[in-house]
Design an enzyme around this catalytic site. Structure first.
Site, PDB file in Angstrom:
ATOM      1  N   HIS A 160      -2.494  -4.113  -0.030  1.00 20.88           N
ATOM      2  CA  HIS A 160      -1.397  -3.358  -0.642  1.00 20.88           C
ATOM      3  C   HIS A 160      -0.336  -3.002   0.404  1.00 20.88           C
ATOM      4  CE1 HIS A 160       0.156  -0.310  -3.622  1.00 20.88           C
ATOM      5  NE2 HIS A 160       0.658   0.185  -2.503  1.00 20.88           N
ATOM      6  N   GLU A 161      -0.772  -2.371   1.491  1.00 20.45           N
ATOM      7  CA  GLU A 161       0.183  -1.965   2.523  1.00 20.45           C
ATOM      8  C   GLU A 161       0.801  -3.186   3.198  1.00 20.45           C
ATOM      9  OE1 GLU A 161       1.179   0.942   2.416  1.00 20.45           O
ATOM     10  OE2 GLU A 161      -0.472   1.768   1.243  1.00 20.45           O
TER      11      GLU A 161
ATOM     12  N   HIS B 243       3.732  -4.229   1.145  1.00 22.16           N
ATOM     13  CA  HIS B 243       4.932  -3.444   1.475  1.00 22.16           C
ATOM     14  C   HIS B 243       5.529  -3.962   2.785  1.00 22.16           C
ATOM     15  CE1 HIS B 243       4.835  -0.399  -1.621  1.00 22.16           C
ATOM     16  NE2 HIS B 243       3.670   0.091  -1.262  1.00 22.16           N
TER      17      HIS B 243
ATOM     18  N   HIS C 236       7.573  -7.032   2.385  1.00 22.52           N
ATOM     19  CA  HIS C 236       8.876  -6.684   1.808  1.00 22.52           C
ATOM     20  C   HIS C 236       9.860  -6.333   2.925  1.00 22.52           C
ATOM     21  CE1 HIS C 236      10.770  -4.427  -1.915  1.00 22.52           C
ATOM     22  NE2 HIS C 236      11.410  -5.544  -1.631  1.00 22.52           N
TER      23      HIS C 236
HETATM   24 ZN   LIG Z   1       2.355   1.400  -2.374  1.00 29.80          ZN
END
Ligand SMILES: [Zn+2]
Length: 678
Positions: free
Chosen positions: A468-469, A472, A475
């Site tokens: 998940h991290e 990010h 991104h």
């Molecule tokens: Zn998040």
């Protein structure tokens, strides 16, 4: 003065010179940077030629860069490696920063220039990204009341102050109600509780001078295990009622008046700024553009989730009946039987899985996924300064070897680090025709540290957190915009979890797990049937879970889409819950009175975004499922979505990737609630 924070960073890639920065450098540097920032603003105001994009909008974008850089480093450290001195300093930092921001956004001469530029510029002659910057800049003044007459501006400030006070009050009441409830039990009453929960309850009781007893409270680490494992049905009911009636007892901690005042003031505030309702105000800067769009979205999910939830509960009731002769499944039985049925059905637990998820292998796995998708590579570097020895630093390179970003990974807990996991940056990405400033991205987590003889083994949940991290981070790493304020993760709030959540999907795919999920001793791959069980258990009773989230989202929208249509808090709430109820309502309890997300935190008119983001990631991932987990064209298009950041409205960016609008049914398909397409 020799202050490293005020100089150009003379380090590899211009990374932060952590080893030179001392705590005492921060405050003088911030004050100096604020002076420079204000001078830059003054220069924009003093400009005598007509206001245009470059001399006003872009100049404002670039003003105060040094302030942002210092604040970023400071607050990142305050989260990841804080100290008493840094915490003390934070009390000076925050007011100085908000004063600076107010000096900018409430400056009437500056607003006059921005307005002149906004009205004078032929937006069609600008590229899309510059149009967005123009629009966003203008709107930020408008949304802070720059348009209003002086007495209206005064009223706005007064409302803001009152609202700040009321949310504080709301939170304090919930906290007081949580803290003052105590249920002392003896050993026979806590039958079923796992040892860790028993031990904690014994400790809590002892601390209160009741040695030999067990204290159960409304704090999550005590309440949740009790509702999940305690066999005593009557006590589960008692606890559920206590939990659900927080700040709803008509005494000094009651939140009903607080809620009525908050929603009235939010409505007035929105009206002052020219919006129909608080929800309209909030949603005008969200991917879901208005309350109607949110309403339709929630309805679509409910249509499928409601019957699914009913049948899941019927199954669970049958199970409880057969097991314990329970004739009617009640709210306080739910967690208890759900856990037992889940254990029976899936029989996988963390201890069995952990040996397959050794931290270094999982990190290599995440890097391998990024390489297969985007052709990028992570190379560890030893010449980049760090704020703690546990941090690992990497240079990220494109397939052709060109520099892309710097990546900091900080995985283990320590005294100065706050809980949880997050991604942040030390330098944002931006570019002009002459230069391309590449970003410096960091992820911070709290995984178990390796021991002397044992490596760090992650739970499956921690694996999901890491991916998940890392999503990010990608991104940020792949950002390719012109303006820092629109680059990378600077996107609308209900879009920002797409890049992170989509990465979690790869963790349920055998093809991806085979890249890294190998037993750290025997090196065998994670068995295929466990992968299937992981998938199935992740969506166990998803219909019910969805209905729960939908009911909260609808309650939130009901409070914020206009003035309340019912007189009391209880009536307003019941009007939302009744049509979607799965259990009879209980007059003693009330959700709104302890709904801190929307009355204390920042989720007002935003609770829907949990489900919204899930739909986006399920819908986007379906394309990878259709065309291949590492399909080059799909990955190329998704990279474009990541690179675009906030340069356009997210629905435009999304549609460019997907070829259509997101389909709420994708989420229900992933959950196994429906099978058909279309
Ligand atoms: Zn998040």
């Amino acid at each position: 003065m020799h202050n490293p924070l005020l100089r150009e960073f003379d380090t590899p890639f211009g990374t932060v010179p952590f080893e030179e920065i001392k705590t005492e450098h921060f405050l003088p540097a911030l004050k100096e940077a604020i002076q420079r920032g204000l001078a830059e603003i003054q220069a924009i105001c003093d400009e005598t030629s007509p206001a245009d994009f470059d001399n006003t909008i872009f100049a404002l974008e670039e003003a105060g860069v040094l302030v942002s850089r210092i604040a970023e480093i400071f607050f990142n450290l305050n989260s990841a490696e804080t100290s008493e001195e840094i915490q003390m300093l934070a009390r000076d930092f925050s007011p100085l920063l908000s004063e600076y921001r107010n000096d900018v956004i409430l400056n009437p001469r500056l607003f006059a220039r921005v307005k002149e530029a906004y009205e004078g510029i032929d937006a069609s002659k600008l590229d899309k990204e510059s149009q967005m910057l123009l629009e966003k800049t203008y709107k930020s003044f408008q949304r802070n009341g720059a348009f209003l007459a002086e007495d209206e501006q005064k009223r706005l400030r007064a409302i803001d102050q009152q609202l700040a006070q009321l949310s504080l009050q709301f939170g304090e009441n919930v906290l007081a109600e949580t803290n003052r409830y105590e249920l002392f039990l003896n050993e026979s009453q806590i039958e079923g509780l796992p040892d860790y929960a028993k031990e904690a309850a014994a400790e809590e009781a002892k601390a209160k001078g009741e040695e030999g007893k067990f204290l159960i409270s409304l704090q999550a680490p005590s309440y949740i295990p009790f509702m999940t494992y305690a066999k005593d049905r009557a006590l589960r009911k008692e606890l559920l009622l206590a939990y659900g009636s927080k700040a709803f007892k008509g005494d000094e901690y009651d939140n009903q008046q607080t809620i009525q005042q908050i929603v009235k003031l939010r409505h007035e505030r929105a009206a002052l700024l020219g919006y129909k309702s608080h929800a309209d105000y909030i949603l005008s800067e969200r991917m879901a553009r208005n309350p109607e769009e949110v309403g339709q979205f929630l309805d679509k999910l409910e249509e499928i989730a409601f019957p699914a939830a009913k049948s899941e509960l019927a199954d669970l009731e049958a199970y409880a009946q057969q097991k314990d002769g329970i004739s009617k499944l009640e709210r306080w039985d739910l967690g208890f039987y759900q856990e037992q049925l889940k254990q029976e059905r899936f029989q996988i637990d963390d201890n069995k899985l952990k040996p397959y998820f050794e931290l270094n292998q999982v990190i290599s796995g995440a890097f391998a996924v990024a390489e297969k998708l985007y052709g990028i590579q992570f190379e560890e570097r030893s010449d980049i300064q760090k704020y703690h020895e546990d941090v690992t630093t990497y240079e990220v390179k494109n397939g052709d070897g060109s520099h892309l970003a710097i990546f900091y990974a900080d995985f283990f807990p320590r005294a100065g680090k706050r809980n949880g996991a997050w991604m942040t940056s030390y330098r944002s990405q931006k570019k002009t025709s002459q230069s391309d400033q590449r970003p410096h991205i960091s992820i911070v987590c709290n995984f178990t540290k390796p021991g002397k003889s044992s490596p760090s083994l992650l739970t499956f949940n921690e694996v999901l957190t890491l991916f998940h991290e890392f999503g990010h981070a990608l991104h940020g790493i792949l950002a390719d915009g012109h303006y820092a304020s629109l680059s990378g993760t600077n996107v609308y709030w209900d879009f920002v979890e797409l890049p992170s959540q989509i990465m979690e999907n790869w963790c349920y795919q055998k093809e991806c797990l085979d890249l890294f999920a190998k037993h750290y001793q025997s090196e065998e791959s994670l068995p295929a049937e466990w992968v299937e069980k992981l998938k199935a258990s992740a969506t166990f009773m998803e219909g019910y879970a969805t209905m729960r989230q939908l009911s909260f989202a609808k309650l939130d929208m009901a409070w914020h889409s206009g003035l309340p249509s019912h007189d009391t808090v209880a009536e307003q709430e019941e009007s939302v819950f009744a049509p979607m109820a799965l259990f009879p309502s209980m007059v003693e309890t009330n959700m709104s009175c302890s709904f801190s997300h929307i009355f204390q935190g920042g989720y007002s008119a935003g609770y829907y975004s949990y489900k919204w983001a899930e739909v986006l990631d399920a819908d986007a991932f379906e394309l990878f499922l259709e065309r291949g987990l590492f399909d080059a064209d799909t990955a190329h298009d998704f990279r474009s979505l990541l690179a675009a950041g906030g340069s356009e409205h997210p629905s435009v960016i999304y549609k460019r990737f997907r070829g259509k609008d997101p389909d709420p049914k994708a989420l229900l398909r992933r959950a196994g609630l429906i099978t058909e397409h279309g």
